[in-house]
Write a protein that holds these residues in place. Structure first.
Motif, short mmCIF file in Angstrom:
data_model
loop_
_atom_site.label_atom_id
_atom_site.label_comp_id
_atom_site.label_asym_id
_atom_site.label_seq_id
_atom_site.Cartn_x
_atom_site.Cartn_y
_atom_site.Cartn_z
N THR A 131 -0.21 7.12 1.46
CA THR A 131 -1.51 7.79 1.59
C THR A 131 -2.58 6.82 2.04
OG1 THR A 131 -0.88 9.34 -0.16
CG2 THR A 131 -3.23 9.18 0.39
N HIS A 132 -2.58 5.62 1.45
CA HIS A 132 -3.57 4.60 1.83
C HIS A 132 -3.36 4.17 3.29
CE1 HIS A 132 -4.31 3.38 -2.64
NE2 HIS A 132 -4.86 4.55 -2.30
N ARG A 133 -2.10 4.03 3.71
CA ARG A 133 -1.84 3.64 5.10
C ARG A 133 -2.29 4.74 6.06
NH1 ARG A 133 3.19 1.81 2.93
NH2 ARG A 133 4.20 3.67 3.82
N LEU A 145 -4.73 6.93 5.53
CA LEU A 145 -6.18 6.92 5.58
C LEU A 145 -6.70 5.75 6.41
CD1 LEU A 145 -7.08 7.93 1.91
CD2 LEU A 145 -7.19 9.36 3.96
N ALA A 146 -6.06 4.61 6.29
CA ALA A 146 -6.48 3.45 7.07
C ALA A 146 -6.28 3.68 8.56
CB ALA A 146 -5.72 2.21 6.61
N GLN A 191 0.84 -1.20 0.00
CA GLN A 191 0.00 0.00 0.00
C GLN A 191 0.88 1.25 0.00
OE1 GLN A 191 -2.57 -0.25 3.37
NE2 GLN A 191 -3.94 -1.74 2.41
N SER A 192 0.33 2.30 -0.61
CA SER A 192 1.03 3.58 -0.64
C SER A 192 0.93 4.26 0.73
CB SER A 192 0.43 4.47 -1.72
OG SER A 192 -0.93 4.77 -1.40
#
Length: 241
Positions: free
Chosen positions: A16-18, A20-21, A13-14
């Protein structure tokens, strides 16, 4: 050997995705049972069913801060209109002009020494003299208003504010005029205390504590004798005096 065409089962995962998670996890945790936001929402929801003393402390602090800020904004907005109306009223007749001038002069006996004391002793501080002077004004107004509403902390603030004001008046007034200036400041503070300390009494109220009634214990001297086998128990004999 031929290169493998298999792809990894988990994709990386990028950032940004981490990020947001992680935010979603924190949001879910905050609204879960005993979460921070869940508890704050419960405090707000229960305000209408509780009295002032049972409301959460952070809500009471917020209400007080908003009330004081609103009062400052209203006073600042209405100061121009009220000042103009008072000016017209004070200059309408010679009697009102004389009374207004007298009140202004008496207030100057208190205000000018305090302002001079703050100006002379604020050098070297991170806060400016005008800022400290404004803090002195708003503290007195808050203590007066809160004391009128019956808040104990506000009344304590009013007493401390009055003592510090009297000290500043005494120290910043010329030596020959100090007793009279202190008497005027003490009189003005005492008259204002009729509102700030309204309902406060120094009379001692006796508290009568009624202890719960103790059960009455009856003491009877008796001798217990062992009963013979296969006989009706009759082993209690009162002690004869």
């Amino acid at each position: 050997m031929q290169p493998s065409n298999q792809t990894p089962s988990k994709t990386t995962q990028s950032p940004t995705h981490r990020h947001l998670a992680a935010l979603r996890d924190r949001w879910t945790t905050a609204w879960a049972k005993d979460g921070f936001l869940r508890n704050r929402w419960e405090d707000i929801r229960q305000v209408r069913d509780r009295d002032w003393h049972a409301i959460a402390t952070w809500l009471k602090t917020t209400f007080l801060v908003l009330g004081i800020a609103g009062a400052i904004i209203l006073l600042d907005t209405a100061s121009g209109i009220l000042g103009e109306a008072l000016h017209k009223l004070s200059t309408s007749t010679p009697l009102t002009r004389g009374g207004t001038a007298l009140l202004t002069d008496l207030w100057g006996v208190i205000d000018n020494p305090v302002h001079a004391y703050i100006t002379d002793h604020s050098a070297g501080l991170t806060a400016s003299g005008p800022g400290i002077y404004f803090l002195w004004q708003i503290t007195g107004f808050t203590g007066l208003l809160g004391g009128l509403l019956g808040f104990t902390a506000a009344r304590l603030t009013w007493v401390i504010w009055g003592a510090l004001t009297l000290m500043a008046v005494w120290l910043a007034t010329p030596e020959t005029s100090r007793p009279l200036a202190l008497a005027i400041a003490l009189t003005a503070w005492s008259l204002a205390s009729l509102l700030a300390l309204r309902g406060l009494t120094l009379r001692v109220r006796p508290v009568i504590y009624n202890a719960p009634s103790q059960p009455r214990i009856e003491v009877r001297p008796e001798i217990h004798l062992p009963a013979p086998d296969n006989a009706t128990p009759d082993n209690v004999r009162p002690l004869q005096r």
